[in-house]
Design a protein around this motif. Structure first.
Motif, mmCIF file in Angstrom:
data_model
loop_
_atom_site.group_PDB
_atom_site.id
_atom_site.type_symbol
_atom_site.label_atom_id
_atom_site.label_comp_id
_atom_site.label_asym_id
_atom_site.label_seq_id
_atom_site.Cartn_x
_atom_site.Cartn_y
_atom_site.Cartn_z
ATOM 1 N N VAL A 157 27.273 39.164 70.133
ATOM 2 C CA VAL A 157 27.673 37.660 70.277
ATOM 3 C C VAL A 157 26.864 36.584 69.534
ATOM 4 N N HIS A 158 27.680 36.102 68.467
ATOM 5 C CA HIS A 158 27.142 35.158 67.521
ATOM 6 C C HIS A 158 27.140 33.804 67.703
ATOM 7 N N ASP A 159 26.320 32.909 67.419
ATOM 8 C CA ASP A 159 26.464 31.530 67.659
ATOM 9 C C ASP A 159 26.539 31.097 68.938
ATOM 10 N N VAL A 160 25.743 31.345 69.916
ATOM 11 C CA VAL A 160 25.939 30.989 71.348
ATOM 12 C C VAL A 160 25.346 29.478 71.648
ATOM 13 N N PRO A 161 26.239 28.713 72.095
ATOM 14 C CA PRO A 161 25.660 27.159 72.192
ATOM 15 C C PRO A 161 25.193 27.303 73.531
ATOM 16 N N VAL A 216 32.336 24.385 62.993
ATOM 17 C CA VAL A 216 33.542 24.030 63.600
ATOM 18 C C VAL A 216 34.071 24.232 64.708
ATOM 19 N N THR A 217 34.434 23.065 65.347
ATOM 20 C CA THR A 217 34.707 22.931 66.844
ATOM 21 C C THR A 217 36.234 22.217 66.919
ATOM 22 N N ASP A 249 35.787 32.701 65.801
ATOM 23 C CA ASP A 249 36.010 33.434 67.187
ATOM 24 C C ASP A 249 36.977 34.186 67.346
ATOM 25 N N ASP A 250 38.532 33.802 66.616
ATOM 26 C CA ASP A 250 39.519 34.675 66.375
ATOM 27 C C ASP A 250 39.526 34.877 64.902
ATOM 28 N N PRO A 251 39.781 36.224 64.219
ATOM 29 C CA PRO A 251 39.576 36.591 63.286
ATOM 30 C C PRO A 251 40.702 35.711 62.062
ATOM 31 N N VAL A 305 35.541 27.033 66.906
ATOM 32 C CA VAL A 305 36.318 27.820 66.133
ATOM 33 C C VAL A 305 35.592 28.542 65.331
ATOM 34 N N GLY A 306 34.538 28.401 64.675
ATOM 35 C CA GLY A 306 33.848 29.150 63.904
ATOM 36 C C GLY A 306 32.496 28.257 63.355
#
Length: 254
Positions: A118-122, A20-21, A41-43, A28-29
């Protein structure tokens, strides 16, 4: 004007995720459709990520663009039961280990030991994503999971086979780690070394006479304790500095 989110599905190497961007391109997540792990990215945005994922799964399209206020607000809270059944969620009171304990969640347990994940690094603009980047006292690692729960996986120094079929996991993991290392160095992290880790879900056999040398191939149950046992190589200040650079989107957009 409505805020717009985009949801895309990414399926590769046995993984199946939704990303989700924001319309600005900011992440976004993400939602792992296999393990149920939701990363925001923000809880405070976790509910938004879940609802965007639900809207996508109901739409049956390769990419969904939706205004937040109109589309997401129209999803009744009770309708979230379908997504919760698929992904699990706050109302799922089973112990985490019974829900599969996603690798990302296992890595997050290392925080008290001085590690940062750090998760899901593009990487770049082609949709390539590093599942997890782990920075801590024991070094810097790209962590990738490959799921073969009903298969035999055999690893040697140069090859990996799943039920006798050759797979390029070792090569891909090495290339990924090398690329991450280069981008971190370009972003100012001089002298860093990044090593690859492959986490295997399945019946893992490591050749005792010819094991992988420059890459860690481990079973899922070895996460996170294996990292706690690694000898210390980085000072806390260095860990914090590298992790801060790793969380900047500009580090990877090259």
């Amino acid at each position: 004007m409505d805020e717009v989110l985009t949801v895309r599905r990414w399926r590769r190497y046995g993984a199946d995720r939704l990303y989700v961007t924001h319309e600005t391109g900011a992440r976004v997540g993400s939602v792992d459709l296999q393990s149920g792990e939701v990363v925001a990215d923000d809880p405070v945005l976790e509910a938004r990520v879940r609802r965007a994922a639900q809207a996508y799964l109901r739409s049956d399209v390769p990419e969904l663009v939706l205004p937040v206020t109109s589309e997401l607000a129209s999803i009744d809270a009770l309708d979230g039961a379908g997504l919760t059944a698929w992904l699990g969620g706050p109302d799922d009171d089973r112990p985490r280990d019974e829900r599969g304990s996603p690798v990302g969640s296992r890595l997050d347990r290392l925080a008290d030991d001085g590690w940062q994940a750090v998760h899901d690094v593009p990487l770049g603009r082609q949709g390539t994503v590093v599942e997890h980047l782990l920075v801590g006292p024991g070094g810097i690692f790209t962590v990738t999971e490959r799921r073969h729960p009903d298969s035999h996986v055999r690893a040697t120094s140069r090859t990996m086979h799943v039920d006798g079929r050759s797979v390029p996991y070792l090569r891909d993991a090495r290339l990924e780690a090398a690329r991450v290392q280069g981008l971190l160095q370009s972003a100012g992290c001089a002298g860093v070394a990044v090593h690859a880790v492959l986490v295997i879900t399945g019946d893992l056999e490591r050749d005792v006479l010819d094991p992988p040398q420059d890459i860690l191939v481990i079973a899922r149950h070895e996460v996170p304790n294996l990292f706690r046992r690694l000898p210390a190589r980085l000072e806390p200040a260095r860990v914090s500095a590298v992790a801060q650079v790793a969380r900047r989107r500009t580090t990877w957009a090259r």
